[in-house]
Design a protein around this motif. Sequence first.
Motif, PDB file in Angstrom:
ATOM      1  N   LYS A 136     -15.375  38.357  -0.136  1.00  0.00           N
ATOM      2  CA  LYS A 136     -17.040  39.052  -0.420  1.00  0.00           C
ATOM      3  C   LYS A 136     -17.409  39.492   1.249  1.00  0.00           C
ATOM      4  O   LYS A 136     -18.625  39.734   1.389  1.00  0.00           O
ATOM      5  N   LEU A 137     -16.547  39.012   2.263  1.00  0.00           N
ATOM      6  CA  LEU A 137     -17.022  39.122   3.751  1.00  0.00           C
ATOM      7  C   LEU A 137     -16.302  40.463   3.834  1.00  0.00           C
ATOM      8  O   LEU A 137     -15.782  41.183   3.473  1.00  0.00           O
ATOM      9  N   HIS A 138     -17.159  41.044   5.112  1.00  0.00           N
ATOM     10  CA  HIS A 138     -16.669  42.402   5.671  1.00  0.00           C
ATOM     11  C   HIS A 138     -15.274  42.459   5.621  1.00  0.00           C
ATOM     12  O   HIS A 138     -14.625  41.323   6.246  1.00  0.00           O
ATOM     13  N   SER A 139     -14.531  43.700   5.726  1.00  0.00           N
ATOM     14  CA  SER A 139     -13.130  43.725   5.853  1.00  0.00           C
ATOM     15  C   SER A 139     -12.641  43.311   7.153  1.00  0.00           C
ATOM     16  O   SER A 139     -11.524  43.075   7.137  1.00  0.00           O
ATOM     17  N   ASP A 140     -13.370  43.644   8.059  1.00  0.00           N
ATOM     18  CA  ASP A 140     -12.791  43.239   9.635  1.00  0.00           C
ATOM     19  C   ASP A 140     -12.743  41.828   9.556  1.00  0.00           C
ATOM     20  O   ASP A 140     -11.680  41.218  10.407  1.00  0.00           O
ATOM     21  N   ILE A 141     -13.907  41.129   9.051  1.00  0.00           N
ATOM     22  CA  ILE A 141     -13.702  39.444   9.110  1.00  0.00           C
ATOM     23  C   ILE A 141     -12.392  39.103   8.176  1.00  0.00           C
ATOM     24  O   ILE A 141     -11.673  38.034   8.739  1.00  0.00           O
ATOM     25  N   GLN A 142     -12.241  39.808   6.942  1.00  0.00           N
ATOM     26  CA  GLN A 142     -11.076  39.284   6.271  1.00  0.00           C
ATOM     27  C   GLN A 142      -9.853  39.269   6.998  1.00  0.00           C
ATOM     28  O   GLN A 142      -8.786  38.763   6.986  1.00  0.00           O
ATOM     29  N   GLU A 143      -9.693  40.572   7.919  1.00  0.00           N
ATOM     30  CA  GLU A 143      -8.455  40.913   8.646  1.00  0.00           C
ATOM     31  C   GLU A 143      -8.102  39.788   9.661  1.00  0.00           C
ATOM     32  O   GLU A 143      -7.003  39.385   9.777  1.00  0.00           O
ATOM     33  N   LYS A 144      -9.336  39.112  10.466  1.00  0.00           N
ATOM     34  CA  LYS A 144      -9.231  38.291  11.313  1.00  0.00           C
ATOM     35  C   LYS A 144      -8.765  36.958  10.473  1.00  0.00           C
ATOM     36  O   LYS A 144      -8.020  36.284  11.125  1.00  0.00           O
ATOM     37  N   THR A 170     -20.312  33.594   8.857  1.00  0.00           N
ATOM     38  CA  THR A 170     -21.479  34.048   8.171  1.00  0.00           C
ATOM     39  C   THR A 170     -22.131  34.667   9.380  1.00  0.00           C
ATOM     40  O   THR A 170     -23.060  35.644   9.144  1.00  0.00           O
ATOM     41  N   THR A 171     -22.214  34.383  10.636  1.00  0.00           N
ATOM     42  CA  THR A 171     -23.080  35.214  11.766  1.00  0.00           C
ATOM     43  C   THR A 171     -22.188  36.501  11.885  1.00  0.00           C
ATOM     44  O   THR A 171     -22.949  37.392  12.143  1.00  0.00           O
ATOM     45  N   LEU A 172     -21.036  36.721  11.934  1.00  0.00           N
ATOM     46  CA  LEU A 172     -20.466  37.837  11.997  1.00  0.00           C
ATOM     47  C   LEU A 172     -20.679  38.758  10.854  1.00  0.00           C
ATOM     48  O   LEU A 172     -20.906  40.020  10.948  1.00  0.00           O
ATOM     49  N   GLN A 173     -20.862  38.269   9.687  1.00  0.00           N
ATOM     50  CA  GLN A 173     -21.434  38.778   8.368  1.00  0.00           C
ATOM     51  C   GLN A 173     -22.867  39.392   8.616  1.00  0.00           C
ATOM     52  O   GLN A 173     -23.131  40.441   8.327  1.00  0.00           O
ATOM     53  N   LYS A 174     -23.581  38.428   9.194  1.00  0.00           N
ATOM     54  CA  LYS A 174     -24.920  39.140   9.216  1.00  0.00           C
ATOM     55  C   LYS A 174     -25.156  40.160  10.229  1.00  0.00           C
ATOM     56  O   LYS A 174     -25.914  40.993  10.194  1.00  0.00           O
ATOM     57  N   LEU A 175     -24.342  40.173  11.148  1.00  0.00           N
ATOM     58  CA  LEU A 175     -24.444  41.296  12.163  1.00  0.00           C
ATOM     59  C   LEU A 175     -23.362  42.459  11.806  1.00  0.00           C
ATOM     60  O   LEU A 175     -23.238  43.525  12.426  1.00  0.00           O
ATOM     61  N   ASN A 176     -23.067  42.370  10.740  1.00  0.00           N
ATOM     62  CA  ASN A 176     -22.021  43.423  10.081  1.00  0.00           C
ATOM     63  C   ASN A 176     -20.897  43.779  10.948  1.00  0.00           C
ATOM     64  O   ASN A 176     -20.567  44.863  10.974  1.00  0.00           O
ATOM     65  N   PHE A 177     -20.680  42.817  11.746  1.00  0.00           N
ATOM     66  CA  PHE A 177     -19.290  42.664  12.466  1.00  0.00           C
ATOM     67  C   PHE A 177     -19.503  44.104  13.542  1.00  0.00           C
ATOM     68  O   PHE A 177     -18.369  44.671  13.611  1.00  0.00           O
TER      69      PHE A 177
END
Length: 203
Positions: free
Chosen positions: A5-13, A56-63
């Motif tokens: 449920k996190l941003h797709s770019d975060i999931q990729e990382k 959660t920081t990256l998610q908050k900032l929408n990456f």
Amino acid sequence: MPFKKLHSDIQEKLEIQKISTPTPFQSKSIPVIKSGANLYALAPIDSGKTTTLILTTLQKLNFEPKGDSPRAMVLVENKEIALAMYDAFLKFTKNSGLRVYVGYDQLHIDVQKSEIYEGVDILISTPRTLKKLFLLNGVNTSQLQLFSLDNADFLSKSSSYDAFLTVTQSITKCQYVFYSEKTHSVLKRFKSSFMEHSKTISI
């Protein structure tokens, strides 16, 4: 699964780093932090607190980078931890455009002030340095969305506590997340102010 449920770019990382399964702490804490609630996040060493803080920081900032003022701050105890946190963030933010800056006492404050002025998304700092930056108008908190404290027990030191209070007094609205191994009397003090309606997660 919190990671799904996190941003797709975060999931990729996460995939690149071969992180596929959240720890019990991450399963409990990530949804609460994503909800926007202030949180006391209590867990022992190696429970995944640092990774949770980063995700959660990256998610908050929408990456994505945006504006010039920090939208997220991470307060840590000392230079060594600050640099380690910076390196941990870079594993996720490299080539993303997100601007992560680390400040600490041994770096001249005027240098930090001028570099932050160029634009920062995530500011990692020690209490003393952050207080100096604030008093010198070297950091703008008007756009701040998330303030995380790594291993927040260091606030038991009066100088760190006073520095933290100085900065928080200028913040009108922000989400706070305190990471710690266990609850501490100094952390409970904030229950009567900005952590009044906070939640607590403990494993």
